[in-house]
Design an enzyme around this catalytic site. Sequence first.
Site, PDB file in Angstrom:
ATOM      1  N   THR A 134     -22.790  -7.397 -27.026  1.00  0.00           N
ATOM      2  CA  THR A 134     -21.686  -6.622 -25.803  1.00  0.00           C
ATOM      3  C   THR A 134     -21.217  -7.726 -24.605  1.00  0.00           C
ATOM      4  OG1 THR A 134     -20.975  -4.623 -24.736  1.00  0.00           O
ATOM      5  CG2 THR A 134     -23.051  -5.139 -24.944  1.00  0.00           C
ATOM      6  N   ASP A 135     -20.059  -6.857 -24.981  1.00  0.00           N
ATOM      7  CA  ASP A 135     -19.927  -7.884 -22.688  1.00  0.00           C
ATOM      8  C   ASP A 135     -21.102  -7.234 -21.882  1.00  0.00           C
ATOM      9  OD1 ASP A 135     -18.210  -5.129 -22.807  1.00  0.00           O
ATOM     10  OD2 ASP A 135     -16.218  -6.899 -22.488  1.00  0.00           O
ATOM     11  N   GLU A 136     -20.726  -6.178 -21.838  1.00  0.00           N
ATOM     12  CA  GLU A 136     -21.652  -5.301 -21.259  1.00  0.00           C
ATOM     13  C   GLU A 136     -22.401  -5.722 -20.489  1.00  0.00           C
ATOM     14  OE1 GLU A 136     -22.225  -1.160 -20.483  1.00  0.00           O
ATOM     15  OE2 GLU A 136     -20.445  -0.548 -22.353  1.00  0.00           O
ATOM     16  N   TYR A 160     -28.271   1.153 -20.714  1.00  0.00           N
ATOM     17  CA  TYR A 160     -27.564   0.337 -22.132  1.00  0.00           C
ATOM     18  C   TYR A 160     -27.565  -0.984 -22.142  1.00  0.00           C
ATOM     19  CZ  TYR A 160     -24.284  -0.566 -25.972  1.00  0.00           C
ATOM     20  OH  TYR A 160     -24.092  -1.964 -26.553  1.00  0.00           O
ATOM     21  N   LYS A 164     -29.617  -4.201 -24.490  1.00  0.00           N
ATOM     22  CA  LYS A 164     -29.131  -5.304 -24.916  1.00  0.00           C
ATOM     23  C   LYS A 164     -28.823  -6.958 -24.023  1.00  0.00           C
ATOM     24  CE  LYS A 164     -26.311  -4.809 -27.777  1.00  0.00           C
ATOM     25  NZ  LYS A 164     -26.495  -4.696 -29.499  1.00  0.00           N
TER      26      LYS A 164
HETATM   27  P1  NAD Z   1     -22.938   3.071 -33.657  1.00  0.00           P
HETATM   28  O1  NAD Z   1     -23.767   4.065 -32.461  1.00  0.00           O
HETATM   29  O2  NAD Z   1     -21.651   3.783 -33.928  1.00  0.00           O
HETATM   30  O3  NAD Z   1     -24.168   2.585 -34.256  1.00  0.00           O
HETATM   31  C1  NAD Z   1     -24.973   1.982 -34.551  1.00  0.00           C
HETATM   32  C2  NAD Z   1     -25.925   2.529 -36.298  1.00  0.00           C
HETATM   33  O4  NAD Z   1     -27.434   1.800 -35.635  1.00  0.00           O
HETATM   34  C3  NAD Z   1     -25.681   4.035 -35.904  1.00  0.00           C
HETATM   35  O5  NAD Z   1     -25.948   3.436 -37.457  1.00  0.00           O
HETATM   36  C4  NAD Z   1     -27.989   4.399 -36.646  1.00  0.00           C
HETATM   37  O6  NAD Z   1     -27.781   4.945 -37.139  1.00  0.00           O
HETATM   38  C5  NAD Z   1     -28.220   3.132 -36.567  1.00  0.00           C
HETATM   39  N1  NAD Z   1     -29.723   2.801 -35.391  1.00  0.00           N
HETATM   40  C6  NAD Z   1     -29.694   3.221 -34.965  1.00  0.00           C
HETATM   41  N2  NAD Z   1     -31.276   3.055 -33.879  1.00  0.00           N
HETATM   42  C7  NAD Z   1     -31.296   2.549 -35.039  1.00  0.00           C
HETATM   43  C8  NAD Z   1     -33.138   2.000 -35.299  1.00  0.00           C
HETATM   44  N3  NAD Z   1     -33.897   1.931 -34.732  1.00  0.00           N
HETATM   45  N4  NAD Z   1     -33.164   1.594 -36.707  1.00  0.00           N
HETATM   46  C9  NAD Z   1     -31.821   1.005 -37.679  1.00  0.00           C
HETATM   47  N5  NAD Z   1     -30.773   1.658 -38.010  1.00  0.00           N
HETATM   48  C10 NAD Z   1     -30.576   2.202 -36.097  1.00  0.00           C
HETATM   49  O7  NAD Z   1     -22.704   1.835 -32.505  1.00  0.00           O
HETATM   50  P2  NAD Z   1     -21.877   0.961 -32.754  1.00  0.00           P
HETATM   51  O8  NAD Z   1     -20.432   1.157 -31.783  1.00  0.00           O
HETATM   52  O9  NAD Z   1     -21.527   0.367 -33.970  1.00  0.00           O
HETATM   53  O10 NAD Z   1     -22.174  -0.427 -32.284  1.00  0.00           O
HETATM   54  C11 NAD Z   1     -22.945  -1.868 -33.547  1.00  0.00           C
HETATM   55  C12 NAD Z   1     -23.842  -2.678 -32.397  1.00  0.00           C
HETATM   56  O11 NAD Z   1     -22.236  -3.523 -31.523  1.00  0.00           O
HETATM   57  C13 NAD Z   1     -24.343  -2.156 -31.258  1.00  0.00           C
HETATM   58  O12 NAD Z   1     -25.722  -3.167 -31.098  1.00  0.00           O
HETATM   59  C14 NAD Z   1     -23.728  -2.098 -30.094  1.00  0.00           C
HETATM   60  O13 NAD Z   1     -24.666  -2.774 -28.604  1.00  0.00           O
HETATM   61  C15 NAD Z   1     -22.632  -3.266 -30.385  1.00  0.00           C
HETATM   62  N6  NAD Z   1     -21.167  -3.068 -29.587  1.00  0.00           N
HETATM   63  C16 NAD Z   1     -20.597  -2.247 -28.830  1.00  0.00           C
HETATM   64  C17 NAD Z   1     -19.183  -2.079 -29.268  1.00  0.00           C
HETATM   65  C18 NAD Z   1     -18.647  -1.062 -28.872  1.00  0.00           C
HETATM   66  O14 NAD Z   1     -16.966  -0.875 -28.339  1.00  0.00           O
HETATM   67  N7  NAD Z   1     -18.519  -0.085 -29.465  1.00  0.00           N
HETATM   68  C19 NAD Z   1     -19.035  -3.994 -28.418  1.00  0.00           C
HETATM   69  C20 NAD Z   1     -19.256  -4.252 -28.752  1.00  0.00           C
HETATM   70  C21 NAD Z   1     -20.600  -4.291 -28.907  1.00  0.00           C
HETATM   71  O1  DAU Z   2     -17.235  -3.139 -23.612  1.00  0.00           O
HETATM   72  C1  DAU Z   2     -18.670  -2.878 -25.237  1.00  0.00           C
HETATM   73  C2  DAU Z   2     -19.446  -1.419 -25.049  1.00  0.00           C
HETATM   74  O2  DAU Z   2     -18.260  -0.419 -24.975  1.00  0.00           O
HETATM   75  C3  DAU Z   2     -20.094  -1.296 -25.872  1.00  0.00           C
HETATM   76  O3  DAU Z   2     -21.217  -2.346 -26.086  1.00  0.00           O
HETATM   77  C4  DAU Z   2     -20.152   0.324 -25.874  1.00  0.00           C
HETATM   78  O4  DAU Z   2     -21.756   0.386 -26.833  1.00  0.00           O
HETATM   79  C5  DAU Z   2     -19.369   1.232 -26.263  1.00  0.00           C
HETATM   80  O5  DAU Z   2     -20.025   2.592 -25.859  1.00  0.00           O
HETATM   81  C6  DAU Z   2     -18.261   0.926 -25.175  1.00  0.00           C
HETATM   82  O6  DAU Z   2     -18.902   1.296 -23.637  1.00  0.00           O
HETATM   83  P1  DAU Z   2     -18.076   2.134 -22.424  1.00  0.00           P
HETATM   84  O7  DAU Z   2     -18.925   2.426 -21.472  1.00  0.00           O
HETATM   85  O8  DAU Z   2     -17.335   1.344 -21.812  1.00  0.00           O
HETATM   86  O9  DAU Z   2     -17.398   3.170 -23.329  1.00  0.00           O
HETATM   87  P2  DAU Z   2     -17.090   4.748 -23.380  1.00  0.00           P
HETATM   88  O10 DAU Z   2     -15.748   5.496 -24.724  1.00  0.00           O
HETATM   89  O11 DAU Z   2     -18.259   5.483 -23.480  1.00  0.00           O
HETATM   90  O12 DAU Z   2     -16.242   4.689 -22.382  1.00  0.00           O
HETATM   91  C7  DAU Z   2     -15.029   4.209 -21.966  1.00  0.00           C
HETATM   92  C8  DAU Z   2     -14.780   4.237 -20.271  1.00  0.00           C
HETATM   93  O13 DAU Z   2     -13.730   5.492 -20.283  1.00  0.00           O
HETATM   94  C9  DAU Z   2     -15.899   3.506 -19.759  1.00  0.00           C
HETATM   95  O14 DAU Z   2     -14.589   3.193 -18.662  1.00  0.00           O
HETATM   96  C10 DAU Z   2     -15.908   5.573 -19.749  1.00  0.00           C
HETATM   97  C11 DAU Z   2     -14.588   6.257 -19.102  1.00  0.00           C
HETATM   98  N1  DAU Z   2     -14.871   7.499 -19.896  1.00  0.00           N
HETATM   99  C12 DAU Z   2     -15.328   7.645 -21.012  1.00  0.00           C
HETATM  100  C13 DAU Z   2     -15.528   9.237 -21.824  1.00  0.00           C
HETATM  101  C14 DAU Z   2     -16.820   9.165 -22.796  1.00  0.00           C
HETATM  102  C15 DAU Z   2     -14.363   8.807 -19.349  1.00  0.00           C
HETATM  103  O15 DAU Z   2     -13.805   8.389 -18.636  1.00  0.00           O
HETATM  104  N2  DAU Z   2     -14.551  10.041 -19.707  1.00  0.00           N
HETATM  105  C16 DAU Z   2     -15.223   9.820 -21.500  1.00  0.00           C
HETATM  106  O16 DAU Z   2     -15.346  11.278 -21.640  1.00  0.00           O
END
Ligand code: NAD
Ligand code: DAU
Length: 367
Positions: A134-136, A160, A164
């Site tokens: 992730t970019d975080e 988190y 990562k």
């Molecule tokens: P998500 O939470 O929707 O899905 C995570 C999946 O991993 C689920 O299916 C869960 O059951 C499985 N899981 C959790 N723990 C596990 C374990 N110990 N063994 C096997 N499976 C397990 O997450 P996502 O949003 O799809 O993110 C996927 C990946 O991409 C993550 O590594 C996250 O850090 C990264 N990522 C997410 C975003 C985003 O915006 N969602 C952006 C950049 C990177």
């Molecule tokens: O940048 C990549 C990341 O993006 C991934 O690594 C994470 O897995 C993914 O969850 C996401 O993280 P964020 O914290 O940016 O996403 P989230 O959707 O939780 O929140 C997006 C923005 O909105 C953040 O600034 C917090 C804000 N927010 C979020 C929620 C859930 C609100 O203001 N209200 C809300 O209820």
Amino acid sequence: MPRLLVTGGAGFIGANFVHYWLKEHPADRLVVLDALTYAGNLASLTPAEGNPLYRFVKGDIGDQALVERLLVEEALDTVVNFAAESHVDRSIAGPDPFVTTNVVGTHALLKAARGVWLEGPLAGRPHRFHHVSTDEVYGSLGPDDPPFTETTPYAPNSPYSASKAASDHLVRAYHHTYGLSVTTSNCSNNYGPYQFPEKLIPLVLINILHGRPLPIYGDGRNIRDWLYVEDHCRGIELILQQGRAGGVYNIGGNNEWTNIDIVRYLCGIVDALLADDPTLAARFPAAPPSRGGSAESLITFVKDRAGHDRRYAIDPTRSREELGYQPQESFASGIAKTVEWYLSHEPWWRAVMDGSYRQWLREQYGA
Ligand code: NAD
Ligand code: DAU
């Protein structure tokens, strides 16, 4: 023909990747390993069921013996590691599972890959371990800072992102020390189908439909760089095909939005859809636009997230120049597809939200 192990394939991005890969590479073997935590949903993989090249295994990435067994019995040569605890708010409330899965779990996966691909039965064959990050991990940007590049120093701020970052370092170390062929991608915020409704975009959509408050943390001026999920999958595909062993690639969409602007944008879309479609309005009578109002009336500013990062932005120059990567979806078209998907998949999100998911699965699929 690559033979893939996709971990976390029942989650949001993982499920989209499974569908993308099976469509684009219909001759490849694809095994999903997923622990089915609260975020994992077998219903997200329904479209893959029946495909003889697809297999689902319920299990933990921390179970090294299971992973080793799968790599050997399926003769797998590629791991794409999506499995993680992914929600920042949950990591603030309880960091332990983040360390267990993201750090210790990823390390178990690396040990299994090293054991099988470098020292065990499949030693000497080409392999690739791709880690989805992730970019975080780069921390928070000021308003005038340049976007994150692959050489931006790590400065994770939440449990988190710290977990990562730790996993990224382990992946790097297994390449440098043992010669494991790894790649890592650091991507910005994804949106699209199958996203669990704890994340901003699906949460806002579903709350509008129920007439519930739309919680905006702090002043709503935090900035995220949004990418349609299939564009993320396409970036990973290019890295698997062309990425350098040991390479790190940022993936993003040059698409920065403040949270309040994105929420207002979503409100405008749902307002228009419900105003134009009486059937839709009748399905969601609690939504303000169904009663002639605007969803914006639901916007509610709430206490800020602890340690809330102000701004993320990705500089995708390396991915573009080395891999030819270019997002294909505009934000308008990606959001339109996403809203349409949630409106037409009400059973999916209702089941996820009310906890009757397993019951629903039985009814829908006889599982
Ligand atoms: P998500 O939470 O929707 O899905 C995570 C999946 O991993 C689920 O299916 C869960 O059951 C499985 N899981 C959790 N723990 C596990 C374990 N110990 N063994 C096997 N499976 C397990 O997450 P996502 O949003 O799809 O993110 C996927 C990946 O991409 C993550 O590594 C996250 O850090 C990264 N990522 C997410 C975003 C985003 O915006 N969602 C952006 C950049 C990177
Ligand atoms: O940048 C990549 C990341 O993006 C991934 O690594 C994470 O897995 C993914 O969850 C996401 O993280 P964020 O914290 O940016 O996403 P989230 O959707 O939780 O929140 C997006 C923005 O909105 C953040 O600034 C917090 C804000 N927010 C979020 C929620 C859930 C609100 O203001 N209200 C809300 O209820």
